[in-house]
Motif scaffolding. Sequence first.
Motif, PDB file in Angstrom:
ATOM      1  N   VAL A 159      -3.496  -2.000  -4.802  1.00 16.39           N
ATOM      2  CA  VAL A 159      -2.763  -2.883  -3.805  1.00 16.39           C
ATOM      3  C   VAL A 159      -3.621  -4.465  -3.646  1.00 16.39           C
ATOM      4  CG1 VAL A 159      -3.118  -3.046  -1.407  1.00 16.39           C
ATOM      5  CG2 VAL A 159      -2.725  -0.593  -1.924  1.00 16.39           C
ATOM      6  N   ASP A 160      -4.413  -5.165  -4.397  1.00 19.53           N
ATOM      7  CA  ASP A 160      -4.851  -6.996  -4.166  1.00 19.53           C
ATOM      8  C   ASP A 160      -3.924  -7.128  -5.547  1.00 19.53           C
ATOM      9  OD1 ASP A 160      -6.259  -6.369  -1.798  1.00 19.53           O
ATOM     10  OD2 ASP A 160      -8.316  -6.546  -2.649  1.00 19.53           O
ATOM     11  N   VAL A 161      -4.029  -6.471  -6.560  1.00 16.53           N
ATOM     12  CA  VAL A 161      -3.399  -7.176  -7.668  1.00 16.53           C
ATOM     13  C   VAL A 161      -2.048  -7.089  -7.517  1.00 16.53           C
ATOM     14  CG1 VAL A 161      -2.925  -6.417 -10.222  1.00 16.53           C
ATOM     15  CG2 VAL A 161      -5.233  -6.147  -9.423  1.00 16.53           C
ATOM     16  N   VAL A 162      -1.565  -5.895  -6.781  1.00 17.41           N
ATOM     17  CA  VAL A 162       0.031  -6.098  -6.263  1.00 17.41           C
ATOM     18  C   VAL A 162       0.568  -7.036  -5.751  1.00 17.41           C
ATOM     19  CG1 VAL A 162       1.995  -3.878  -6.171  1.00 17.41           C
ATOM     20  CG2 VAL A 162       0.596  -4.048  -7.866  1.00 17.41           C
ATOM     21  N   MET A 163      -0.077  -7.121  -4.596  1.00 13.18           N
ATOM     22  CA  MET A 163      -0.238  -7.429  -3.525  1.00 13.18           C
ATOM     23  C   MET A 163       0.117  -9.489  -3.902  1.00 13.18           C
ATOM     24  SD  MET A 163      -2.074  -8.000  -0.010  1.00 13.18           S
ATOM     25  CE  MET A 163      -1.911  -9.162   1.070  1.00 13.18           C
ATOM     26  N   HIS A 169       0.696  -0.631  -0.034  1.00 15.30           N
ATOM     27  CA  HIS A 169      -0.122   0.301  -0.155  1.00 15.30           C
ATOM     28  C   HIS A 169       0.606   1.420  -0.266  1.00 15.30           C
ATOM     29  CE1 HIS A 169      -1.982   3.566   1.855  1.00 15.30           C
ATOM     30  NE2 HIS A 169      -2.684   3.139   0.922  1.00 15.30           N
ATOM     31  N   ASP A 170       1.667   1.428   0.931  1.00 15.16           N
ATOM     32  CA  ASP A 170       2.467   2.584   1.525  1.00 15.16           C
ATOM     33  C   ASP A 170       3.485   2.992  -0.187  1.00 15.16           C
ATOM     34  OD1 ASP A 170       1.282   2.496   3.895  1.00 15.16           O
ATOM     35  OD2 ASP A 170       2.950   2.142   4.728  1.00 15.16           O
ATOM     36  N   ALA A 171       3.991   1.668  -0.732  1.00 16.69           N
ATOM     37  CA  ALA A 171       4.958   1.810  -2.405  1.00 16.69           C
ATOM     38  C   ALA A 171       4.219   2.467  -3.337  1.00 16.69           C
ATOM     39  CB  ALA A 171       5.643   0.289  -2.551  1.00 16.69           C
ATOM     40  N   LEU A 172       3.009   1.901  -2.715  1.00 19.56           N
ATOM     41  CA  LEU A 172       2.142   2.348  -4.885  1.00 19.56           C
ATOM     42  C   LEU A 172       1.578   3.640  -4.012  1.00 19.56           C
ATOM     43  CD1 LEU A 172      -0.224  -0.776  -5.674  1.00 19.56           C
ATOM     44  CD2 LEU A 172       2.107   0.244  -6.104  1.00 19.56           C
ATOM     45  N   ALA A 173       1.324   3.977  -3.152  1.00 18.80           N
ATOM     46  CA  ALA A 173       1.018   5.454  -2.927  1.00 18.80           C
ATOM     47  C   ALA A 173       1.467   5.791  -2.786  1.00 18.80           C
ATOM     48  CB  ALA A 173       0.197   5.925  -0.818  1.00 18.80           C
TER      49      ALA A 173
END
Length: 416
Positions: free
Chosen positions: A103-107, A82-86
Amino acid sequence: MTRISRIELTPVAFADPPLLNVVGVHEPFALRTIVQVHTDDGLVGLGETYAADDHLARLAAVAEVLPGLDVFDLNGLRRRVHDALASGGATQVGGMLNLQDPVDVVMSPYEVALLDLQGKQLDRPVVDLLGGAVRDEVPFSAYLFYKWAAHPGGEPGAWGAALDPDGIVRQARTMIDQYGFTAIKLKGGVFEPAQEVEVVRALAAAFPEHKLRIDPNCAWTVETSVRVARELEGVIEYLEDPTPGIEGMAEVARYTKIPLATNMCVIAFAQLKPAVLADAVQVVLSDHHYWGGLRRSQLLGGICDTFGMGLSMHSNSHLGISLAAMTHLAAATPNLTYACDTHYPWKTEDVIKPGVLPFERGSVRVPRGPGLGVELDEDALGKLHEQYLAGGIRKRDDTGYMRTVDPEFTPNTARW
Ligand SMILES: O=C([O-])[C@@H](O)[C@@H](O)[C@H](O)[C@@H](O)C(=O)[O-]
Ligand SMILES: [Mg+2]
């Protein structure tokens, strides 16, 4: 405590036949990213995900912040993603991800890789980390496609053309003889609905014991969807995404007894509440690649159960790491009672060593080795990565490819 030391992301391209759908036709190669998560004690966890260039950039941004994370800290993983994408401004993005939760897709592939690592460390299969197997083998469906005999200018592949009822029935027979499937899904949205209904009827006549479904990927209006649903009552087990949007699906649902299924209007947790309130869908197709991994897919399963919705499983073109993850997840999810979709029979190349995931009587036995139970074939990975570099495809574009053959082609939701 085992910690992540580094991440390797390898985009690969693998041969794909000219399968037709509402937005066009599959290109000669499909793309995936193979994720390897290395730990400080020398273990490697595997994940598999999409490989569009914008997705790859997000995966790479997250890869930078994962070293040091304990492989059991899945909440920490979510926080870091989350933090990296934000910080890159990517928690709200358009395009492919505008309804999905980025977040779900990348996680997802990282979560799968961490579960693989946890299993390897504990010497237990992933299914045990997900609560244990409620079934030892997972049934999949025969996923049929209208298709050309060959890519433009290419050699005909093993499957031949399938552009009419006879062609599709022939394709079904080949696939069922080879894999033993007991459920059949037809990818529709390619021809006029009347032709596709005729195909479903031909399949029902040829395979009276099989469960049938059709998925036109929102190619029909509400009115057409209601008409087709009525025609197919008693013939199919569910009707997948006949028309776009939660409201449209809710309107269709009011006029048919056939359960409506979706992997298009409910593809993230945010869409569950409106869909439930509108009674728009009766079956949700889970897909761990965009629902945030295996454990969040189980959470989706619990929500579907709570609100009386059935659960099935969606698939895009994929390789063996994904098949293993799908199999562990389905084996540990009690209410996943429909045969899962898979594109696996359509591929001829893989990055895992063969022999672990054979289809028998239409099902895949849950691997009992540690973690996902599959092993990377480094040579195959290298070859498919070379293919990615040489092939030049950087994002799936079924429409662009179709336009090389038919410049007037327009993908049109609700066109009929
Ligand atoms: O591979 C295809 O052409 C499918 O249409 C795929 O892209 C869909 O995501 C999928 O299989 C579906 O169930 O909608
Ligand atoms: Mg679908």
